[in-house]
Motif scaffolding. Structure first.
Motif, PDB file in Angstrom:
ATOM      1  N   ALA A  53       0.883  -1.269  -0.213  1.00 54.46           N
ATOM      2  CA  ALA A  53      -0.013   0.159   0.022  1.00 54.46           C
ATOM      3  C   ALA A  53       0.836   1.277   0.039  1.00 54.46           C
ATOM      4  N   ALA A  54       2.057   1.254   0.668  1.00 59.81           N
ATOM      5  CA  ALA A  54       2.764   2.400   0.817  1.00 59.81           C
ATOM      6  C   ALA A  54       3.582   2.710  -0.587  1.00 59.81           C
ATOM      7  N   LEU A  55       3.969   1.714  -1.141  1.00 55.30           N
ATOM      8  CA  LEU A  55       4.443   1.731  -2.664  1.00 55.30           C
ATOM      9  C   LEU A  55       3.393   2.369  -3.751  1.00 55.30           C
ATOM     10  N   ALA A  56       2.224   1.915  -3.538  1.00 59.63           N
ATOM     11  CA  ALA A  56       0.763   2.448  -4.311  1.00 59.63           C
ATOM     12  C   ALA A  56       0.955   3.847  -3.950  1.00 59.63           C
ATOM     13  N   ARG A  57       0.756   4.337  -2.735  1.00 61.56           N
ATOM     14  CA  ARG A  57       0.720   5.883  -2.423  1.00 61.56           C
ATOM     15  C   ARG A  57       1.692   6.458  -3.280  1.00 61.56           C
ATOM     16  N   LEU A  58       3.018   6.167  -2.963  1.00 60.13           N
ATOM     17  CA  LEU A  58       3.949   6.896  -3.662  1.00 60.13           C
ATOM     18  C   LEU A  58       3.741   6.840  -4.955  1.00 60.13           C
ATOM     19  N   ARG A  59       3.313   5.850  -5.696  1.00 60.17           N
ATOM     20  CA  ARG A  59       3.305   5.919  -7.116  1.00 60.17           C
ATOM     21  C   ARG A  59       2.256   6.661  -7.901  1.00 60.17           C
ATOM     22  N   LYS A  60       1.310   6.940  -6.725  1.00 61.33           N
ATOM     23  CA  LYS A  60       0.142   7.772  -7.181  1.00 61.33           C
ATOM     24  C   LYS A  60       0.795   9.068  -7.069  1.00 61.33           C
ATOM     25  N   GLY A  61       1.528   9.376  -6.149  1.00 61.24           N
ATOM     26  CA  GLY A  61       1.803  10.983  -5.986  1.00 61.24           C
ATOM     27  C   GLY A  61       3.014  11.119  -6.694  1.00 61.24           C
ATOM     28  N   ALA A  62       4.043  10.434  -6.932  1.00 59.63           N
ATOM     29  CA  ALA A  62       5.471  10.487  -7.403  1.00 59.63           C
ATOM     30  C   ALA A  62       5.516   9.230  -8.190  1.00 59.63           C
ATOM     31  N   PRO A  63       5.064   9.069  -9.251  1.00 62.29           N
ATOM     32  CA  PRO A  63       5.389   7.816 -10.255  1.00 62.29           C
ATOM     33  C   PRO A  63       6.569   7.442 -10.537  1.00 62.29           C
ATOM     34  N   LYS A  64       7.623   8.465 -10.762  1.00 62.89           N
ATOM     35  CA  LYS A  64       9.040   8.264 -11.267  1.00 62.89           C
ATOM     36  C   LYS A  64       9.876   8.210 -10.179  1.00 62.89           C
ATOM     37  N   ALA A  65       9.407   8.338  -8.906  1.00 62.46           N
ATOM     38  CA  ALA A  65      10.483   8.373  -7.825  1.00 62.46           C
ATOM     39  C   ALA A  65      11.332   6.870  -7.738  1.00 62.46           C
ATOM     40  N   GLN A  66      12.476   6.918  -7.567  1.00 68.73           N
ATOM     41  CA  GLN A  66      13.033   5.700  -7.069  1.00 68.73           C
ATOM     42  C   GLN A  66      13.004   5.364  -5.887  1.00 68.73           C
ATOM     43  N   VAL A  67      13.026   4.149  -5.221  1.00 69.42           N
ATOM     44  CA  VAL A  67      13.034   3.678  -3.982  1.00 69.42           C
ATOM     45  C   VAL A  67      14.318   2.794  -3.446  1.00 69.42           C
ATOM     46  N   TYR A  68      14.777   3.399  -2.491  1.00 68.35           N
ATOM     47  CA  TYR A  68      15.952   2.457  -1.944  1.00 68.35           C
ATOM     48  C   TYR A  68      15.353   1.970  -0.528  1.00 68.35           C
ATOM     49  N   VAL A  69      15.368   0.542  -0.527  1.00 73.66           N
ATOM     50  CA  VAL A  69      14.778  -0.254   0.690  1.00 73.66           C
ATOM     51  C   VAL A  69      15.960  -0.674   1.673  1.00 73.66           C
ATOM     52  N   SER A  70      16.118  -0.444   2.752  1.00 67.72           N
ATOM     53  CA  SER A  70      16.918  -1.047   3.753  1.00 67.72           C
ATOM     54  C   SER A  70      16.393  -2.362   4.388  1.00 67.72           C
ATOM     55  N   SER A  71      17.085  -3.267   4.619  1.00 66.56           N
ATOM     56  CA  SER A  71      16.713  -4.368   5.365  1.00 66.56           C
ATOM     57  C   SER A  71      16.646  -4.380   6.658  1.00 66.56           C
ATOM     58  N   VAL A  72      15.923  -4.996   7.502  1.00 60.47           N
ATOM     59  CA  VAL A  72      15.512  -4.651   8.812  1.00 60.47           C
ATOM     60  C   VAL A  72      16.878  -5.311   9.625  1.00 60.47           C
ATOM     61  N   PRO A  73      17.445  -4.674  10.479  1.00 63.99           N
ATOM     62  CA  PRO A  73      18.640  -5.019  11.376  1.00 63.99           C
ATOM     63  C   PRO A  73      18.542  -6.347  11.882  1.00 63.99           C
ATOM     64  N   ASP A  74      19.743  -7.086  12.357  1.00 61.53           N
ATOM     65  CA  ASP A  74      19.603  -8.327  12.893  1.00 61.53           C
ATOM     66  C   ASP A  74      19.601  -8.088  14.381  1.00 61.53           C
TER      67      ASP A  74
END
Length: 308
Positions: free
Chosen positions: A175-196
């Motif tokens: 849902a978060a990515l969908a909201r981003l794509r609605k408002g800023a369709p060309k934005a790149q996304v960098y996703v960090s993994s959850v720490p150990d």
């Protein structure tokens, strides 16, 4: 020649003619089969000769974005990195202005650009369910890059049963990515993994002060009863660790379906941090050095020619 002989000759000629006709038909049939079979005759069939539609080109990853927004939780807010129980966004790995941390924004945009074209909309205490709203706020700035770090609070519940279910975590991230794509369709996304988180327990449990502070309720599912090594306690920690691994699997999978999204390949989860990277106030959040290490990982992955 007698009448009987003429009849035999006529029948023989008829049989020969019939045989020749059958042979001609068979040859024609084989020729037709050979012509329609590209594999046999080496010629393309009418179907294979038809050009297939070209696939849509994958957008090229921009390794030098000119603006940045950050979403996530207390790690991205720099909580407990400067003073006790306080956010310190100036040392945030994503958007901070502290030159000692050298945040991702500083590395990509420089001091002036980081001050004018980076936005930190993360919130301390946030979990995955908060991401859609944060993404909508980030999209309003029309950033060229959005950083995401979320999931620690989803695993750090009061009890194992209260951890965010994996299916809910996935739904929130999608849902978060969908909201981003609605408002800023060309934005790149960098996703960090959850720490150990299990490594966090292993590294910090030997510090008497740190383990006492954990007993105040910091990440009880993993850090509660830090000195308890009973089978039950170990099973509890293993369950939390499995959940973190599952969250990272979701982040990788959902991000992998978006052409403009890049997952860190588990780099933050795999990082072998020590006490030197932890906050001196809670032995849980990254201190300045920890923030700097996360910024280094992010910059390396954002500017790499290929995704991790």
């Amino acid at each position: 020649m007698t009448l009987r002989q003429r009849r035999r000759t006529l029948r023989a000629r008829t049989k020969v003619a019939a045989a020749l006709a059958v042979a001609a038909l068979a040859a024609g049939g084989l020729a037709a089969c050979d012509f329609s079979s590209g594999a046999t005759a080496g010629r393309p069939s009418a179907t294979s000769a038809r050009p297939s539609p070209s696939p849509s080109p994958t957008p090229e990853w921009d390794r030098s974005p000119r603006s940045l927004a950050a979403v996530g939780d207390s790690i991205t807010r720099g909580f407990d990195a400067c003073t006790v129980l306080s956010d310190c966004p100036e040392v945030s790995w994503a958007t901070g202005t502290d030159p000692g941390v050298n945040s991702l924004a500083l590395r990509l945009l420089g001091p002036s650009g980081a001050a004018k074209r980076s936005w930190n909309v993360a919130r301390s205490g946030a979990d995955a369910s908060d991401l859609p709203e944060q993404m909508a706020r980030a999209a309003a700035h029309r950033p060229e890059l959005v950083t995401v770090m979320i999931g620690a609070n989803d695993a750090c519940a009061d009890t194992v049963d209260r951890m965010t279910p994996v299916e809910d975590f996935r739904a929130s991230f999608e849902a978060a990515l969908a909201r981003l794509r609605k408002g800023a369709p060309k934005a790149q996304v960098y996703v960090s993994s959850v720490p150990d988180l299990k490594r966090l327990w292993s590294v910090g449990r030997g510090d008497a002060l740190g383990s006492r502070i954990w007993e105040l309720g910091i990440c009880a599912t993993m850090l509660g009863g830090a000195q308890d090594v009973s089978v039950q306690a170990q099973q509890r920690r293993d369950t939390v660790q499995e959940r973190v691994v599952a969250y990272n699997g979701v982040l990788e999978d959902v991000c992998g379906k978006d052409d403009r999204c890049r997952y860190d390949g588990g780099a933050v989860f795999d990082y072998r941090f020590t006490q030197a990277q932890l906050s001196r106030w809670d032995w849980f959040h990254p201190g300045r050095d920890g923030q700097r290490r996360i910024a280094e990982i992010a910059y390396r992955n954002v500017t790499a020619a290929q995704a991790p």
